[in-house]
Design an enzyme around this catalytic site. Structure first.
Site: not given
Ligand code: GDP
Ligand code: IMO
Ligand code: MG
Length: 429
Positions: A13, A16, A40-42, A230, A305, A338
């Site tokens: 999270d 990415k 979950g990529h937002t 991840q 996400s 940041a």
């Molecule tokens: P990923 O799994 O690595 O793609 O990340 P996620 O989407 O699960 O979580 C990142 C969260 O931070 C999402 O809700 C994004 O919209 C948000 N986000 C990304 N970059 C920034 C940032 O620079 N500032 C803030 N406030 N939110 C951000």
């Molecule tokens: P993104 O790509 C954050 C965590 C789960 C759990 C552990 C194992 O959005 O960064 P699993 O379902 O793989 O058996 O869960 O890994 N986990 C994540 N945490 N971001 C993710 O993906 C994750 N994918 C799995 O919460 O602790």
């Molecule tokens: Mg995510």
């Protein structure tokens, strides 16, 4: 041409999805190499938010092809739910989406198994997303799995039934039944029906030998970006085992998960948040169970996400970051979120781990040690918002000092700084 890589250096999270989307116009192909719908990529642009689980984050740029590589595991039901959401928003994701024949399928009974095995673990549960990740990779490495290419062959239904019955037998032997659980609100039978409808739709996608497609594309001068899911601290070999996911989330995973030779790896972009988060169980040395942690969660909207669970929050952890950089061969850093730290009058960074009076020289075998304590350096916060910054040169001095400290400690440049969730809130050097 070489394959550049974007991956997470923390517990997932990191942001990415946002950065892959920002980078996509520079690339011909974006390829996911591991993980599945646990991700979950937002991506946010034009006032709209999209969350992708299986589809690569380059899908919003029509000129870019998006590959779901052989290292990814696919739940067809979830994949088509994503496709339909994008179609409802006026897009045509099938047009620039390619799926590897060698990607493994997550069956409904894999999801059931995930639930049963987690329930059995009781207090020591992993905190899995319950998408069937562990059981599907177990079948892959146990050489029992079903692959996307198999759906095009005769006898697929029979192979499915055999494996499903084995799973249900295991579930019964653990004292559970499939009637006890709902899958995304559906009974097992209802989910299975929709899963098979999705298998029929899957046949109409572009199913390819993605390793050949990618290598030939590179030979013809096309540029490729590999998108991680991840984060390094969730890697099955090097993460905080057993509280990890079941795939190699590191750069090495790109080679196996796409069929790319190590010689063809180019730039490795490592993404980290200005602080740390973790969702699910497992050790987290810099975790804050106080008002600072709560403020990070609220300001950063730190809720999963994929599952909506609150994310645990804490200060930036340099020992973990340096270990991740080493494992991945990172040569460029990207710092996210940041802006979340804007109001903090002072900010801490964990510089070392201490056990008793001993400061550890190396990243430890087991992070889950009650005697392990973070050693902190305290820095002044910037106490101002960042909305007027257009490049990294515009940032306030205290944020500049924070970046400089991280750059000195890691020996790498922070080339991109993200100051908000939207595409446009991205500062470059
Ligand atoms: P990923 O799994 O690595 O793609 O990340 P996620 O989407 O699960 O979580 C990142 C969260 O931070 C999402 O809700 C994004 O919209 C948000 N986000 C990304 N970059 C920034 C940032 O620079 N500032 C803030 N406030 N939110 C951000
Ligand atoms: P993104 O790509 C954050 C965590 C789960 C759990 C552990 C194992 O959005 O960064 P699993 O379902 O793989 O058996 O869960 O890994 N986990 C994540 N945490 N971001 C993710 O993906 C994750 N994918 C799995 O919460 O602790
Ligand atoms: Mg995510």
């Amino acid at each position: 041409m070489k394959v550049d890589v974007i991956l997470g250096l923390q517990w997932g999270d990191e942001g990415k999805g946002k950065i892959v989307d920002v980078f996509t116009p520079r690339y011909d192909i974006i390829a996911r190499f591991q993980g599945g719908p646990n991700a979950g990529h937002t991506i946010i642009f034009g006032g709209k938010k999209y969350v992708l689980h299986t589809i690569p984050s380059g899908i919003f740029h029509l000129k870019t092809q998006n590959v779901i590589g052989n290292g990814v595991i696919i739940d067809p039901f979830i994949l088509f739910r994503e496709i339909d959401t994008l179609r409802d928003a006026g897009m045509q994701p099938e047009a620039n989406l390619l799926v590897s024949k060698r990607a493994h399928l997550i069956m409904p009974s894999h999801r059931l198994l995930d639930m049963v095995l987690e329930a059995e673990k009781g207090k020591s549960k992993i905190g899995s997303t319950l998408k069937g990740i562990g059981p599907t990779y177990t079948d892959k490495y146990g050489r029992n799995g079903l692959r996307v290419g198999n759906i095009l062959e005769p006898g697929f239904d029979g192979r499915y039934e055999l494996l499903k019955n084995e799973h249900l037998e295991t579930i019964r032997s653990h004292g559970f039944t499939n009637e006890q659980y709902l899958l995304d609100g559906l009974t097992f039978e209802a989910y299975e029906k929709k899963w098979f409808e999705s298998i029929i739709r899957l046949k109409s996608l572009q199913i390819i030998d993605s390793e050949i497609f990618l290598n030939e594309s590179l030979d013809h001068g096309k540029s490729v970006l590999a998108e991680g899911a991840q984060g390094t601290m969730l890697d099955v070999d090097f993460g905080s085992y057993p509280f990890v996911t079941s795939s190699n989330t590191i750069t090495a995973g790109v080679c196996a998960g796409l069929g790319i030779s190590p010689h063809r790896i180019g730039n490795v972009y490592g993404i980290f948040k200005a602080y740390c988060t973790r969702v699910g169980s497992g050790p987290f040395p810099t975790e804050l169970n106080d008002r600072d942690g709560e403020e990070m969660r609220v300001r950063g909207h730190e809720f999963g996400s994929t599952t909506g669970r609150p994310r645990r929050c804490g200060w930036l952890d340099l020992p973990a970051l340096k270990y991740s950089i080493m494992l991945n061969g990172v040569n460029s850093l990207i710092m996210m979120k940041a802006d979340v730290l804007n109001p903090f009058p002072s900010i801490k960074i964990c510089t070392d781990y201490r056990v008793g009076s001993e400061v550890l020289e190396n990243f430890p075998f087991d992070l889950d040690n009650e005697h392990l304590h973070p050693v902190y350096k305290e820095m002044q916060g910037w106490s101002t918002d960042l909305d007027d910054c257009k490049t990294i040169a515009d940032i306030p001095g205290a944020l500049g000092d924070y970046l400089k400290y991280i750059e000195n400690e890691t020996g790498l440049p922070v080339d991109i700084l993200s100051i908000g969730p939207d595409r446009v809130q991205t500062l470059q050097r």
